[in-house]
Design a protein around this motif. Structure first.
Motif, PDB file in Angstrom:
ATOM      1  N   THR A 130       5.904  10.912   1.788  1.00  0.00           N
ATOM      2  CA  THR A 130       5.092   9.753   1.409  1.00  0.00           C
ATOM      3  C   THR A 130       5.362   8.599   2.368  1.00  0.00           C
ATOM      4  O   THR A 130       6.348   8.594   3.108  1.00  0.00           O
ATOM      5  CB  THR A 130       5.397   9.296  -0.025  1.00  0.00           C
ATOM      6  OG1 THR A 130       6.750   8.809  -0.094  1.00  0.00           O
ATOM      7  CG2 THR A 130       5.227  10.445  -1.015  1.00  0.00           C
ATOM      8  N   TYR A 140       0.994   5.491   0.127  1.00  0.00           N
ATOM      9  CA  TYR A 140       0.270   6.714   0.446  1.00  0.00           C
ATOM     10  C   TYR A 140       1.030   7.903  -0.125  1.00  0.00           C
ATOM     11  O   TYR A 140       2.132   8.221   0.315  1.00  0.00           O
ATOM     12  CB  TYR A 140       0.094   6.845   1.965  1.00  0.00           C
ATOM     13  CG  TYR A 140      -0.833   5.787   2.532  1.00  0.00           C
ATOM     14  CD1 TYR A 140      -2.198   6.028   2.637  1.00  0.00           C
ATOM     15  CD2 TYR A 140      -0.347   4.537   2.914  1.00  0.00           C
ATOM     16  CE1 TYR A 140      -3.058   5.056   3.130  1.00  0.00           C
ATOM     17  CE2 TYR A 140      -1.197   3.566   3.406  1.00  0.00           C
ATOM     18  CZ  TYR A 140      -2.552   3.827   3.514  1.00  0.00           C
ATOM     19  OH  TYR A 140      -3.407   2.858   3.989  1.00  0.00           O
ATOM     20  N   GLU A 141       0.425   8.527  -1.125  1.00  0.00           N
ATOM     21  CA  GLU A 141       1.026   9.681  -1.766  1.00  0.00           C
ATOM     22  C   GLU A 141       1.044  10.877  -0.820  1.00  0.00           C
ATOM     23  O   GLU A 141       0.347  10.897   0.205  1.00  0.00           O
ATOM     24  CB  GLU A 141       0.231  10.050  -3.030  1.00  0.00           C
ATOM     25  CG  GLU A 141       0.157   8.962  -4.084  1.00  0.00           C
ATOM     26  CD  GLU A 141       1.392   8.914  -4.965  1.00  0.00           C
ATOM     27  OE1 GLU A 141       2.318   9.720  -4.732  1.00  0.00           O
ATOM     28  OE2 GLU A 141       1.412   8.078  -5.882  1.00  0.00           O
ATOM     29  N   GLN A 165      -2.151  12.302   1.095  1.00  0.00           N
ATOM     30  CA  GLN A 165      -3.132  11.281   1.442  1.00  0.00           C
ATOM     31  C   GLN A 165      -3.134  11.040   2.951  1.00  0.00           C
ATOM     32  O   GLN A 165      -2.077  11.067   3.595  1.00  0.00           O
ATOM     33  CB  GLN A 165      -2.812   9.957   0.735  1.00  0.00           C
ATOM     34  CG  GLN A 165      -3.400   9.817  -0.655  1.00  0.00           C
ATOM     35  CD  GLN A 165      -3.232   8.414  -1.187  1.00  0.00           C
ATOM     36  OE1 GLN A 165      -2.123   7.988  -1.511  1.00  0.00           O
ATOM     37  NE2 GLN A 165      -4.320   7.681  -1.272  1.00  0.00           N
ATOM     38  N   GLU A 166      -4.317  10.766   3.496  1.00  0.00           N
ATOM     39  CA  GLU A 166      -4.421  10.475   4.922  1.00  0.00           C
ATOM     40  C   GLU A 166      -3.792   9.122   5.217  1.00  0.00           C
ATOM     41  O   GLU A 166      -4.089   8.123   4.552  1.00  0.00           O
ATOM     42  CB  GLU A 166      -5.884  10.485   5.360  1.00  0.00           C
ATOM     43  CG  GLU A 166      -6.080  10.236   6.842  1.00  0.00           C
ATOM     44  CD  GLU A 166      -7.540  10.278   7.252  1.00  0.00           C
ATOM     45  OE1 GLU A 166      -7.817  10.033   8.442  1.00  0.00           O
ATOM     46  OE2 GLU A 166      -8.395  10.530   6.373  1.00  0.00           O
ATOM     47  N   ARG A 210       0.860  -1.184   0.000  1.00  0.00           N
ATOM     48  CA  ARG A 210       0.000   0.000   0.000  1.00  0.00           C
ATOM     49  C   ARG A 210       0.893   1.229   0.000  1.00  0.00           C
ATOM     50  O   ARG A 210       1.832   1.306   0.796  1.00  0.00           O
ATOM     51  CB  ARG A 210      -0.915   0.029   1.227  1.00  0.00           C
ATOM     52  CG  ARG A 210      -1.992   1.104   1.141  1.00  0.00           C
ATOM     53  CD  ARG A 210      -3.005   0.750   0.069  1.00  0.00           C
ATOM     54  NE  ARG A 210      -4.010   1.795  -0.133  1.00  0.00           N
ATOM     55  CZ  ARG A 210      -5.013   1.693  -0.979  1.00  0.00           C
ATOM     56  NH1 ARG A 210      -5.150   0.596  -1.700  1.00  0.00           N
ATOM     57  NH2 ARG A 210      -5.873   2.685  -1.120  1.00  0.00           N
TER      58      ARG A 210
END
Length: 208
Positions: free
Chosen positions: A111, A79-80, A83-84, A77
């Motif tokens: 990130t 997360y950029e 992003q939360e 996974r």
């Protein structure tokens, strides 16, 4: 072979929180590369492991390899920036790392990439984070390991003796300087019965 996660006897925390970073130990490598190490930096790591296993929408990726498409041997996974994140403990860890390394890195970590190694059959091959700025510029990648320890190996790009760092239960390793382009790292498969592990990688903008 998969075994249940055995909690660390040293991790008796009732909440998840990063510790101080003044105990970081730096190891100088060749060609301007280095790693910083701090065992047990993230208190409550076993609690965070349990939360992330269920909270993260893990992705089973597939990848082209030569003439066929194969399963990536771990769950992922990413997360950029903006992003939360799936748990406030990850925000706290990223902020603490950004503040500690800002003078040296010159920018914050932005990130978060998560890898879930379910058992000894899950792995990542030799590589450097060189699909972005890490291919041409010095940078940092900070990795927090939670769950059962797995060996992270480092070796000079082009071959040479490897270094071995068993990481788990809140351990921190930061790869800096030219490490992404002059060295490679890997998590090898193992036939030993090992528990599951999650790797949390914090990177600056444009490093992947």
């Amino acid at each position: 072979m998969s075994v249940p996660l055995q909690g660390s006897l040293l991790d008796g925390f009732e909440e998840v929180a990063p510790g101080p970073l003044d105990g970081v130990r730096r190891v100088q490598l060749s060609d301007g590369a280095w790693v910083d190490l701090l065992p047990g930096w993230l208190g409550g790591a076993d609690l965070l492991f349990d939360r992330l296993v269920t909270a993260v929408p893990w992705c089973a990726d597939r990848r082209q390899m030569y003439d066929r498409v194969v399963d990536v041997p771990r769950l992922l996974r990413f997360y950029e920036e903006g992003q939360e994140l799936p748990d406030p403990a990850l925000d706290a860890a990223r902020i603490a790392l950004s503040e500690h390394y800002f003078d040296e890195l010159g920018e914050p970590f932005r990130t978060a990439g998560l890898c879930y190694y379910r058992d000894g059959a899950d792995s990542v091959a030799w590589h450097g984070d060189t699909s972005g700025r890490g291919a041409t510029h010095d940078t940092m990648v900070a990795i927090v390991s939670i769950g059962a320890p797995r060996a992270l190996l480092l070796r000079p790009r082009g071959g040479g003796a490897s270094l071995r760092y068993p990481l788990g239960h809140g351990d921190l390793i930061v790869m800096g300087g030219s490490c992404q382009r002059s060295w490679e790292h890997a998590i090898p498969k193992t036939r030993r019965p090992v528990g599951p592990r999650i790797s949390i990688q914090f990177r600056p903008r444009g490093v992947r």
